[in-house]
Design an enzyme around this catalytic site. Sequence first.
Site, PDB file in Angstrom:
ATOM      1  CG  MET A  18      -1.998  -1.065   1.194  1.00 23.11           C
ATOM      2  SD  MET A  18      -2.995  -1.082   2.701  1.00 23.11           S
ATOM      3  CE  MET A  18      -1.822  -1.841   3.847  1.00 23.11           C
ATOM      4  CB  CYS A 102      -2.232   0.879  -8.491  1.00 14.65           C
ATOM      5  SG  CYS A 102      -2.525   2.532  -7.800  1.00 14.65           S
ATOM      6  CE  LYS A 141      -2.754  -6.699  -3.828  1.00 13.59           C
ATOM      7  NZ  LYS A 141      -3.736  -5.677  -4.201  1.00 13.59           N
ATOM      8  N   GLY A 228      -5.087  -5.614   3.682  1.00 13.19           N
ATOM      9  CA  GLY A 228      -4.653  -4.266   3.348  1.00 13.19           C
ATOM     10  C   GLY A 228      -5.142  -3.223   4.316  1.00 13.19           C
TER      11      GLY A 228
END
Length: 330
Positions: A18, A102, A141, A228
């Site tokens: 993050m 993202c 990811k 997260g």
Amino acid sequence: MKIDNIDLGNQPVMLAPMEDVTDQAFRLLCKEFGASMVYSEFVSSDALIRSVNRSLQKIKVNDEERPVAVQIYGRDVDSMVEAARIIESEAHPDVLDINFGCPVKKVAGKGAGAGMLKNIPLMLEITKAVVEAVKLPVTVKTRLGWDHENKIIVDLAEQLQDCGIKALTIHGRTRSQMYTGEADWTLIGKVKENPRMNIPIIGNGDITTPERAKECFDLYGVDGIMVGRATFGRPWIFKEIRHYLDTGTHLEGLTNHWKLDVLRKEVLKSVECNEKGELSGIMHVRRHLASSPLFKGIYDFRQTRIKMLRAETVEELFAIMDEIEERIGE
């Protein structure tokens, strides 16, 4: 579960990468409380190649946080390959992770991160080139797809596996959802059920309690999970989840006062690991502390939260936390 030759044990629980959160100080704390593996903030391949100081700071790892992954993002093959080689030679992480998930405009809007979900051929080209460029195990990811009409993850997972990645993390939302709505784990489960998939599948999205963590393992068959936003002001969540997965019971003895001491420790670690000094360390950590679930339910906490967000020294922040301690119960 193994990523290449890295054994993360049974039902591993990982700290999600993050931005502006998972710096070294926070990674070390989460590791201390039981995170199976931790991930860096994402690093821009272009910035890393230009030796931007902030990016160089992000890739620094400490042996105490291993196994650790460094995550990169970018939008062209050459820069991603060069950045991957820099990380391998300079940082020596255990895993190199590629960010294709993202959703923020300044990243996805320029074609990087989740923006790659609109250009699958380039995504695959980058992935294959990075895998071939380094000896580190490479993982990815990503998300379910760009939007509701383009949930392509089941087919995409196979294609990414064919590029040579060693594990795949899937966030259960599309890019268009950003972080709104509920994460949909059904497609994550379908990826795991695909008999052609033989790499570990890690699920991510809305894991906020030990019960939900166990449910995700039980219902969707994932090899690992990634936590997260639920870690904000709550690094001990890894301790809670690990205990529940291993015993089926809730961990007792984590009093509010104990948790407040953990947050004090988080402050000190942030300052200690920040090369720019006390103020920079405080500015990094204070907004995450202010959002801690520990403070929910405290009457008229708004003004105290504002004070926390304005604190500029350890002494000032600790004085505020001392005031809070007098107001919270056990």
